[in-house]
Design a protein around this motif. Structure first.
Motif, PDB file in Angstrom:
ATOM      1  N   ARG A  98     -37.967  37.785 -31.125  1.00 27.05           N
ATOM      2  CA  ARG A  98     -39.439  37.904 -31.110  1.00 27.05           C
ATOM      3  C   ARG A  98     -39.894  38.937 -32.143  1.00 27.05           C
ATOM      4  NH1 ARG A  98     -44.098  37.488 -31.927  1.00 27.05           N
ATOM      5  NH2 ARG A  98     -45.775  38.045 -30.501  1.00 27.05           N
ATOM      6  N   SER A 153     -42.451  29.196 -29.643  1.00 32.61           N
ATOM      7  CA  SER A 153     -43.706  28.726 -29.057  1.00 32.61           C
ATOM      8  C   SER A 153     -44.675  29.870 -28.792  1.00 32.61           C
ATOM      9  CB  SER A 153     -43.425  27.969 -27.751  1.00 32.61           C
ATOM     10  OG  SER A 153     -42.679  26.804 -28.001  1.00 32.61           O
ATOM     11  N   TYR A 154     -44.185  30.949 -28.177  1.00 31.88           N
ATOM     12  CA  TYR A 154     -45.075  32.056 -27.855  1.00 31.88           C
ATOM     13  C   TYR A 154     -45.449  32.859 -29.099  1.00 31.88           C
ATOM     14  CZ  TYR A 154     -44.850  31.070 -22.927  1.00 31.88           C
ATOM     15  OH  TYR A 154     -45.002  30.456 -21.704  1.00 31.88           O
ATOM     16  N   SER A 158     -49.203  33.591 -30.323  1.00 28.53           N
ATOM     17  CA  SER A 158     -49.637  34.905 -30.805  1.00 28.53           C
ATOM     18  C   SER A 158     -50.386  34.774 -32.112  1.00 28.53           C
ATOM     19  CB  SER A 158     -48.419  35.822 -30.985  1.00 28.53           C
ATOM     20  OG  SER A 158     -48.802  37.066 -31.512  1.00 28.53           O
ATOM     21  N   PRO A 192     -49.329  37.485 -25.674  1.00 31.07           N
ATOM     22  CA  PRO A 192     -48.288  36.458 -25.617  1.00 31.07           C
ATOM     23  C   PRO A 192     -46.927  37.021 -25.202  1.00 31.07           C
ATOM     24  CG  PRO A 192     -49.576  36.251 -27.630  1.00 31.07           C
ATOM     25  CD  PRO A 192     -49.956  37.558 -27.001  1.00 31.07           C
ATOM     26  N   GLU A 195     -46.632  36.732 -21.543  1.00 38.16           N
ATOM     27  CA  GLU A 195     -46.379  35.353 -21.139  1.00 38.16           C
ATOM     28  C   GLU A 195     -44.938  34.951 -21.457  1.00 38.16           C
ATOM     29  OE1 GLU A 195     -48.651  34.111 -19.291  1.00 38.16           O
ATOM     30  OE2 GLU A 195     -49.934  35.828 -19.776  1.00 38.16           O
ATOM     31  N   LEU A 196     -44.422  35.429 -22.585  1.00 37.30           N
ATOM     32  CA  LEU A 196     -43.022  35.154 -22.925  1.00 37.30           C
ATOM     33  C   LEU A 196     -42.090  35.783 -21.889  1.00 37.30           C
ATOM     34  CD1 LEU A 196     -40.744  34.152 -24.747  1.00 37.30           C
ATOM     35  CD2 LEU A 196     -41.054  36.217 -26.140  1.00 37.30           C
TER      36      LEU A 196
END
Length: 210
Positions: A98, A153-154, A158, A192, A195-196
């Motif tokens: 990330r 995806s996340y 973002s 995000p 959420e991740l």
């Protein structure tokens, strides 16, 4: 591509190249970091390096290949995983990936067209597979590909969240048509990473379930 894997063979005859393949990839990464992936063309990369467009074809023959080299450069070498548990290793791995996406937001725009062919992304997968190899019932390859997709995806979410919010009329129309979603629509979805983290919790809990 063969150069990255150390399988380029004997050097071709002719003038020695002015740039190396990593330098070409680095120039393209700089362009994408500064102006977005859409700014990366062979002509623009050539200009960044002070060479003609025709000269860039000595290094790469298409933008698709160039983007693969950019991804290899941007994700860099895989992290050393030090967590004591397999779940910790998975979280550590996803967090490190990330961070790469945070440094290079354009990575989220790159749509995989098949398995990776360049060393660093494959090294990331191999690192997590090795960290999970001693855990019975855990398919490390599947976990690595799943976590890679989650991070991508996340990270895309973002990137999209930095754009203008939807107009008020659309929020009202959605609430009227789908009232079951009203409370969720008014939640703060601006983080995000939170959420991740939730998605990782769900995935890892499912993998740990008997």
């Amino acid at each position: 591509m063969r150069v990255l894997w150390g399988a380029e063979g004997a050097a071709a005859r002719g003038p020695r190249p002015r740039q190396s393949l990593p330098q070409v990839a680095e120039a393209a990464v700089r362009l994408a970091d500064a102006h977005g992936l859409e700014s990366v063309t062979l002509a623009n990369v050539a200009r960044e390096l002070g060479m003609t467009t025709s000269a860039i074809y000595r290094y790469v023959d298409s933008k698709d290949v160039l983007v693969e080299l950019m991804v290899d450069r941007a994700v860099g070498e895989p992290p050393t995983l030090t967590a004591a548990t397999w779940q910790g290793s998975a979280r550590e791995w996803a967090g490190a990936l990330r961070e790469r996406y945070r440094r290079h937001p354009w990575l989220a725009q790159v749509t995989p067209s098949g398995p990776p062919r360049v060393p660093n992304p494959i090294g990331w997968i191999a690192g997590l597979v090795e960290a999970l190899s001693s855990e019975p019932g855990i398919d490390g390859m599947r976990v690595a590909l799943l976590l890679d997709a989650l991070v991508r995806s996340y990270s895309a979410v973002s990137r999209a969240s930095q754009s203008a919010p939807p107009p008020e009329w659309l929020t009202g129309a959605l609430s009227a048509r789908f009232p079951v979603l009203t409370s969720g629509m008014h939640r703060d979805w601006s983080d995000p990473d939170e959420e991740l983290a939730f998605a990782l919790d769900v995935v890892l809990a499912g993998l740990a379930a008997p």
